[in-house]
Design a protein around this motif. Structure first.
Motif, PDB file in Angstrom:
ATOM      1  N   LEU A   1       0.728  -0.984   0.003  1.00 24.41           N
ATOM      2  CA  LEU A   1       0.061  -0.172   0.060  1.00 24.41           C
ATOM      3  C   LEU A   1       0.742   1.156   0.137  1.00 24.41           C
ATOM      4  CD1 LEU A   1      -2.895  -0.948   2.415  1.00 24.41           C
ATOM      5  CD2 LEU A   1      -3.045  -0.808   0.109  1.00 24.41           C
ATOM      6  N   THR A   2       1.879   1.194   0.900  1.00 21.45           N
ATOM      7  CA  THR A   2       2.797   2.525   0.707  1.00 21.45           C
ATOM      8  C   THR A   2       3.504   2.663  -0.490  1.00 21.45           C
ATOM      9  OG1 THR A   2       3.003   2.125   3.391  1.00 21.45           O
ATOM     10  CG2 THR A   2       4.669   3.522   2.149  1.00 21.45           C
ATOM     11  N   THR A   3       4.014   1.625  -0.920  1.00 20.08           N
ATOM     12  CA  THR A   3       4.555   1.860  -2.206  1.00 20.08           C
ATOM     13  C   THR A   3       3.635   2.251  -3.395  1.00 20.08           C
ATOM     14  OG1 THR A   3       6.134  -0.068  -1.856  1.00 20.08           O
ATOM     15  CG2 THR A   3       5.947   0.558  -4.111  1.00 20.08           C
ATOM     16  N   GLY A   4       2.616   1.655  -3.425  1.00 23.20           N
ATOM     17  CA  GLY A   4       1.264   1.936  -4.522  1.00 23.20           C
ATOM     18  C   GLY A   4       0.934   3.551  -4.386  1.00 23.20           C
ATOM     19  N   TRP A   5       0.768   3.905  -2.869  1.00 24.71           N
ATOM     20  CA  TRP A   5       0.518   5.559  -2.882  1.00 24.71           C
ATOM     21  C   TRP A   5       1.508   6.418  -3.062  1.00 24.71           C
ATOM     22  CZ3 TRP A   5      -3.632   7.765  -1.937  1.00 24.71           C
ATOM     23  CH2 TRP A   5      -3.656   9.356  -1.502  1.00 24.71           C
ATOM     24  N   ILE A   6       3.004   5.889  -3.047  1.00 24.48           N
ATOM     25  CA  ILE A   6       3.998   6.804  -3.576  1.00 24.48           C
ATOM     26  C   ILE A   6       4.040   6.695  -4.929  1.00 24.48           C
ATOM     27  CG2 ILE A   6       6.826   6.952  -3.673  1.00 24.48           C
ATOM     28  CD1 ILE A   6       6.756   5.811  -0.534  1.00 24.48           C
ATOM     29  N   ALA A   7       3.960   5.477  -5.629  1.00 26.30           N
ATOM     30  CA  ALA A   7       3.770   5.435  -7.137  1.00 26.30           C
ATOM     31  C   ALA A   7       2.679   6.407  -7.812  1.00 26.30           C
ATOM     32  CB  ALA A   7       3.639   4.093  -7.476  1.00 26.30           C
ATOM     33  N   HIS A   8       1.496   6.440  -6.881  1.00 27.71           N
ATOM     34  CA  HIS A   8       0.327   7.202  -7.415  1.00 27.71           C
ATOM     35  C   HIS A   8       0.730   8.909  -7.386  1.00 27.71           C
ATOM     36  CE1 HIS A   8      -3.823   8.960  -7.292  1.00 27.71           C
ATOM     37  NE2 HIS A   8      -3.454   9.656  -6.326  1.00 27.71           N
ATOM     38  N   ASN A   9       1.479   9.397  -6.075  1.00 31.06           N
ATOM     39  CA  ASN A   9       1.743  10.563  -6.231  1.00 31.06           C
ATOM     40  C   ASN A   9       2.895  11.020  -6.966  1.00 31.06           C
ATOM     41  OD1 ASN A   9       0.119  11.501  -4.264  1.00 31.06           O
ATOM     42  ND2 ASN A   9       1.121  10.562  -2.537  1.00 31.06           N
ATOM     43  N   VAL A  10       3.812   9.974  -7.426  1.00 24.03           N
ATOM     44  CA  VAL A  10       4.951  10.457  -8.269  1.00 24.03           C
ATOM     45  C   VAL A  10       4.214  10.448  -9.782  1.00 24.03           C
ATOM     46  CG1 VAL A  10       6.685   9.385  -9.544  1.00 24.03           C
ATOM     47  CG2 VAL A  10       6.853   9.278  -6.976  1.00 24.03           C
ATOM     48  N   GLY A  11       3.152   9.714 -10.264  1.00 24.35           N
ATOM     49  CA  GLY A  11       2.613   9.881 -11.150  1.00 24.35           C
ATOM     50  C   GLY A  11       1.845  10.953 -11.461  1.00 24.35           C
ATOM     51  N   ILE A  12       1.164  11.602 -10.422  1.00 26.99           N
ATOM     52  CA  ILE A  12       0.515  12.712 -10.581  1.00 26.99           C
ATOM     53  C   ILE A  12       1.580  13.965 -10.676  1.00 26.99           C
ATOM     54  CG2 ILE A  12      -0.683  14.763  -9.155  1.00 26.99           C
ATOM     55  CD1 ILE A  12      -2.277  12.208  -7.757  1.00 26.99           C
ATOM     56  N   HIS A  13       2.644  13.848  -9.990  1.00 21.90           N
ATOM     57  CA  HIS A  13       3.735  15.012 -10.178  1.00 21.90           C
ATOM     58  C   HIS A  13       4.186  14.894 -11.701  1.00 21.90           C
ATOM     59  CE1 HIS A  13       7.119  17.368  -9.184  1.00 21.90           C
ATOM     60  NE2 HIS A  13       7.987  16.591  -9.654  1.00 21.90           N
TER      61      HIS A  13
END
Length: 159
Positions: free
Chosen positions: A80-92
């Motif tokens: 979940l943490t890795t997915g959330w980080i990837a999600h935010n990097v994608g938005i960035h």
């Protein structure tokens, strides 16, 4: 590092950081299968939570079960943490870094229930206590009687 073309930046600036489809996307609902999947995941999480506490409180839990529970929690939290980080990097990557807070309309004429708002915001800014009075279709923000107002700061006069 990839840079956005200037036209994309102008479009993003014109529509705020959310983009032109944000209002339309906010109104769209999730598909039924996706909502059902979310409900199943939430229910499974609560069942796992209840089962694990039942095992702990039922007596002395077996070490093997606790080991599996801790390893499972470690795996789930990591994913979940890795997915959330990837999600935010994608938005960035799509929208670039935030430069400011999105502009918000400051007009507060009606609440979420459609009641008309009646308030003297300038006067209430210095109030210590505020009463919210709902009269049918009108919501009033007023200072209650008998509550002392804060003293105004002393202003030094220069002669």
């Amino acid at each position: 590092m990839l840079k956005k073309p200037p036209s994309t930046s102008r479009v993003a600036a014109a529509h705020g950081w959310q983009g032109p489809r944000a209002a339309q996307q906010a109104q769209e609902h999730l598909p039924v299968l996706r909502r059902l999947g979310h409900a199943v995941l939430v229910a499974a999480g609560w069942l796992l939570f209840a089962w694990s506490w039942q095992r702990v409180t039922a007596g002395r839990p077996e070490l093997g079960e606790l080991r599996w529970l801790m390893l499972g929690a470690l795996a789930v939290v990591s994913v979940l943490t890795t997915g959330w980080i990837a999600h935010n990097v994608g938005i960035h990557r799509r929208k670039g870094p935030r430069r400011s807070v999105p502009a918000v309309e400051m007009a507060y004429d009606a609440d979420f229930n459609g009641r008309r708002i009646d308030a003297d915001w300038a006067r209430l800014a210095g109030a210590r206590c505020i009463d919210v009075v709902v009269d049918g279709a009108v919501k009033r923000f007023v200072e209650p009687d008998g509550v002392p107002r804060p003293a105004l700061p002393a202003v030094e006069e220069i002669a």
